[in-house]
Motif scaffolding. Structure first.
Motif, PDB file in Angstrom:
ATOM      1  N   GLY A  79     143.567   4.664 102.474  1.00  0.00           N
ATOM      2  CA  GLY A  79     144.205   5.784 103.162  1.00  0.00           C
ATOM      3  C   GLY A  79     143.429   6.220 104.392  1.00  0.00           C
ATOM      4  N   ILE A  80     142.105   6.288 104.274  1.00  0.00           N
ATOM      5  CA  ILE A  80     141.259   6.627 105.416  1.00  0.00           C
ATOM      6  C   ILE A  80     141.392   5.559 106.495  1.00  0.00           C
ATOM      7  CG2 ILE A  80     138.871   6.877 106.197  1.00  0.00           C
ATOM      8  CD1 ILE A  80     138.226   8.049 103.427  1.00  0.00           C
ATOM      9  N   ALA A  81     141.312   4.299 106.075  1.00  0.00           N
ATOM     10  CA  ALA A  81     141.366   3.187 107.021  1.00  0.00           C
ATOM     11  C   ALA A  81     142.694   3.132 107.774  1.00  0.00           C
ATOM     12  CB  ALA A  81     141.111   1.869 106.296  1.00  0.00           C
ATOM     13  N   LYS A  82     143.767   3.534 107.103  1.00  0.00           N
ATOM     14  CA  LYS A  82     145.098   3.485 107.728  1.00  0.00           C
ATOM     15  C   LYS A  82     145.413   4.718 108.566  1.00  0.00           C
ATOM     16  CE  LYS A  82     147.026   0.595 104.016  1.00  0.00           C
ATOM     17  NZ  LYS A  82     147.949   0.574 102.850  1.00  0.00           N
ATOM     18  N   GLY A  83     144.463   5.626 108.678  1.00  0.00           N
ATOM     19  CA  GLY A  83     144.649   6.789 109.537  1.00  0.00           C
ATOM     20  C   GLY A  83     145.231   8.005 108.858  1.00  0.00           C
ATOM     21  N   GLY A  84     145.315   7.967 107.529  1.00  0.00           N
ATOM     22  CA  GLY A  84     145.927   9.076 106.808  1.00  0.00           C
ATOM     23  C   GLY A  84     145.081  10.341 106.781  1.00  0.00           C
ATOM     24  N   TYR A  85     143.782  10.233 107.127  1.00  0.00           N
ATOM     25  CA  TYR A  85     142.887  11.400 107.059  1.00  0.00           C
ATOM     26  C   TYR A  85     142.116  11.573 108.367  1.00  0.00           C
ATOM     27  CZ  TYR A  85     144.065  10.995 102.172  1.00  0.00           C
ATOM     28  OH  TYR A  85     144.765  10.924 100.985  1.00  0.00           O
ATOM     29  N   LYS A  86     142.732  11.194 109.461  1.00  0.00           N
ATOM     30  CA  LYS A  86     142.048  11.278 110.759  1.00  0.00           C
ATOM     31  C   LYS A  86     141.798  12.711 111.191  1.00  0.00           C
ATOM     32  CE  LYS A  86     146.429  10.579 113.224  1.00  0.00           C
ATOM     33  NZ  LYS A  86     147.159   9.664 114.147  1.00  0.00           N
ATOM     34  N   ASP A  87     142.532  13.662 110.591  1.00  0.00           N
ATOM     35  CA  ASP A  87     142.349  15.069 110.947  1.00  0.00           C
ATOM     36  C   ASP A  87     141.369  15.781 110.020  1.00  0.00           C
ATOM     37  OD1 ASP A  87     144.190  14.692 108.863  1.00  0.00           O
ATOM     38  OD2 ASP A  87     145.092  16.664 109.189  1.00  0.00           O
ATOM     39  N   LEU A  88     140.770  15.043 109.065  1.00  0.00           N
ATOM     40  CA  LEU A  88     139.854  15.656 108.099  1.00  0.00           C
ATOM     41  C   LEU A  88     138.433  15.132 108.297  1.00  0.00           C
ATOM     42  CD1 LEU A  88     141.909  15.523 104.763  1.00  0.00           C
ATOM     43  CD2 LEU A  88     141.872  17.335 106.493  1.00  0.00           C
ATOM     44  N   ASN A  89     137.457  15.962 107.898  1.00  0.00           N
ATOM     45  CA  ASN A  89     136.086  15.470 107.855  1.00  0.00           C
ATOM     46  C   ASN A  89     135.749  15.076 106.420  1.00  0.00           C
ATOM     47  OD1 ASN A  89     135.224  17.816 106.384  1.00  0.00           O
ATOM     48  ND2 ASN A  89     135.030  18.945 108.314  1.00  0.00           N
ATOM     49  N   LEU A  90     134.532  14.612 106.209  1.00  0.00           N
ATOM     50  CA  LEU A  90     134.140  14.083 104.906  1.00  0.00           C
ATOM     51  C   LEU A  90     134.255  15.123 103.801  1.00  0.00           C
ATOM     52  CD1 LEU A  90     133.084  11.663 103.342  1.00  0.00           C
ATOM     53  CD2 LEU A  90     130.765  12.282 104.049  1.00  0.00           C
ATOM     54  N   LYS A  91     133.813  16.348 104.074  1.00  0.00           N
ATOM     55  CA  LYS A  91     133.850  17.393 103.048  1.00  0.00           C
ATOM     56  C   LYS A  91     135.269  17.833 102.713  1.00  0.00           C
ATOM     57  CE  LYS A  91     129.215  19.256 103.794  1.00  0.00           C
ATOM     58  NZ  LYS A  91     128.405  20.459 104.126  1.00  0.00           N
ATOM     59  N   GLN A  92     136.213  17.605 103.625  1.00  0.00           N
ATOM     60  CA  GLN A  92     137.603  18.024 103.413  1.00  0.00           C
ATOM     61  C   GLN A  92     138.422  17.009 102.626  1.00  0.00           C
ATOM     62  OE1 GLN A  92     138.479  18.593 107.592  1.00  0.00           O
ATOM     63  NE2 GLN A  92     138.584  20.814 107.344  1.00  0.00           N
ATOM     64  N   LEU A  93     137.871  15.841 102.365  1.00  0.00           N
ATOM     65  CA  LEU A  93     138.589  14.858 101.562  1.00  0.00           C
ATOM     66  C   LEU A  93     138.836  15.412 100.157  1.00  0.00           C
ATOM     67  CD1 LEU A  93     136.769  11.520 102.514  1.00  0.00           C
ATOM     68  CD2 LEU A  93     138.992  12.336 103.336  1.00  0.00           C
ATOM     69  N   PRO A  94     139.914  14.978  99.493  1.00  0.00           N
ATOM     70  CA  PRO A  94     140.233  15.502  98.156  1.00  0.00           C
ATOM     71  C   PRO A  94     139.087  15.320  97.165  1.00  0.00           C
ATOM     72  CG  PRO A  94     142.045  14.183  99.012  1.00  0.00           C
ATOM     73  CD  PRO A  94     140.899  13.988  99.957  1.00  0.00           C
ATOM     74  N   ASP A  95     138.977  16.272  96.232  1.00  0.00           N
ATOM     75  CA  ASP A  95     137.964  16.213  95.178  1.00  0.00           C
ATOM     76  C   ASP A  95     138.617  15.740  93.887  1.00  0.00           C
ATOM     77  OD1 ASP A  95     135.759  17.274  96.708  1.00  0.00           O
ATOM     78  OD2 ASP A  95     136.761  19.216  96.599  1.00  0.00           O
ATOM     79  N   GLY A  96     138.438  14.480  93.555  1.00  0.00           N
ATOM     80  CA  GLY A  96     138.992  13.936  92.322  1.00  0.00           C
ATOM     81  C   GLY A  96     140.420  13.446  92.487  1.00  0.00           C
ATOM     82  N   LEU A  97     140.872  12.706  91.501  1.00  0.00           N
ATOM     83  CA  LEU A  97     142.162  12.028  91.585  1.00  0.00           C
ATOM     84  C   LEU A  97     143.337  12.987  91.601  1.00  0.00           C
ATOM     85  CD1 LEU A  97     143.423   9.254  91.795  1.00  0.00           C
ATOM     86  CD2 LEU A  97     143.387   9.090  89.294  1.00  0.00           C
ATOM     87  N   GLN A  98     143.319  14.022  90.760  1.00  0.00           N
ATOM     88  CA  GLN A  98     144.447  14.953  90.731  1.00  0.00           C
ATOM     89  C   GLN A  98     144.547  15.731  92.052  1.00  0.00           C
ATOM     90  OE1 GLN A  98     146.913  15.233  88.263  1.00  0.00           O
ATOM     91  NE2 GLN A  98     145.920  13.349  87.601  1.00  0.00           N
ATOM     92  N   ASP A  99     143.410  16.097  92.621  1.00  0.00           N
ATOM     93  CA  ASP A  99     143.424  16.762  93.923  1.00  0.00           C
ATOM     94  C   ASP A  99     143.931  15.801  94.991  1.00  0.00           C
ATOM     95  OD1 ASP A  99     142.986  18.915  95.715  1.00  0.00           O
ATOM     96  OD2 ASP A  99     141.062  18.071  96.312  1.00  0.00           O
TER      97      ASP A  99
END
Length: 208
Positions: A79-99
């Motif tokens: 998801g990161i590689a495909k550009g799905g999180y280009k607007d987020l930084n490392l700390k903003q990535l989801p915490d755990g699978l359900q998140d």
């Protein structure tokens, strides 16, 4: 165990031994994506370079966020590689699978009225609970089969497609996503929709 030096696709196993791994296994798997995966390594490296993150910080923090769950990595790294999180930084990535599922659900706009058909189709898969053909889903939703197939293709990484007797059949890929959808059907906003799903399924079987 150590992550074997083989393509990622061969590691994408459905066995429970690959769901919860040790932290060292998780870190090694992340390093594999960063250093060896031909499809994703360049885009992942660009993402971390754009944010001035060291390889070690990326590995450690993503490992922590994964909660040692392989399925999290299976989704978040591509998801990161495909550009799905280009607007987020490392700390903003989801915490755990359900998140992760919740964040992805929101980013896909699944709580908007315009996405109701997609939710309806996923709820059908929840309620049926076994492999069913696209044609049957189309009959239950009273939608064109091509439109239903388009939705299934959009969510295919979360589904388990299988050809049975010439029919393209689908079920929920993993129990964790099924659990997530089960919580969605209990929410007030979607409870009526799930009731409608159940009635459509009853009507479908009554017509046979």
């Amino acid at each position: 165990m150590s992550a074997p030096d083989v393509p990622v696709e061969e590691l994408d196993l459905r066995g429970s031994q690959y769901v919860n791994l040790s932290r060292e296994d998780i870190k090694e798997y992340i390093r594999f994506f960063l250093n060896d995966d031909k499809d994703y390594k360049n885009a992942l490296r660009q993402w971390i370079q754009d944010r001035n993150i060291s390889d070690n910080d990326f590995v450690e923090q993503v490992a922590t966020k994964s909660e040692n769950n392989f399925m999290y990595l299976r989704y978040i790294l591509p998801g990161i590689a495909k550009g799905g999180y280009k607007d987020l930084n490392l700390k903003q990535l989801p915490d755990g699978l359900q998140d992760y599922y919740q964040v992805h659900w929101q980013r896909m706009g699944m709580e908007e009225k315009s996405q109701e058909l997609k939710v309806f189709i996923l709820f059908i898969l929840v309620e049926i609970g076994t492999q069913i053909p696209c044609e049957m889903i189309a009959d239950i939703t009273e939608q064109d089969e091509l439109d239903v197939q388009s939705v299934l293709d959009e969510w295919v990484e979360y589904l388990k497609p299988q050809n049975l007797d010439g029919d393209n059949c689908y079920s929920i890929y993993h129990a964790s996503f099924l659990d997530f959808l089960q919580t969605k059907k209990e929410l007030k906003a979607t409870r009526k929709l799930f009731t409608k799903v159940n009635q459509r399924i009853v009507d479908y079987w009554d017509s046979k």
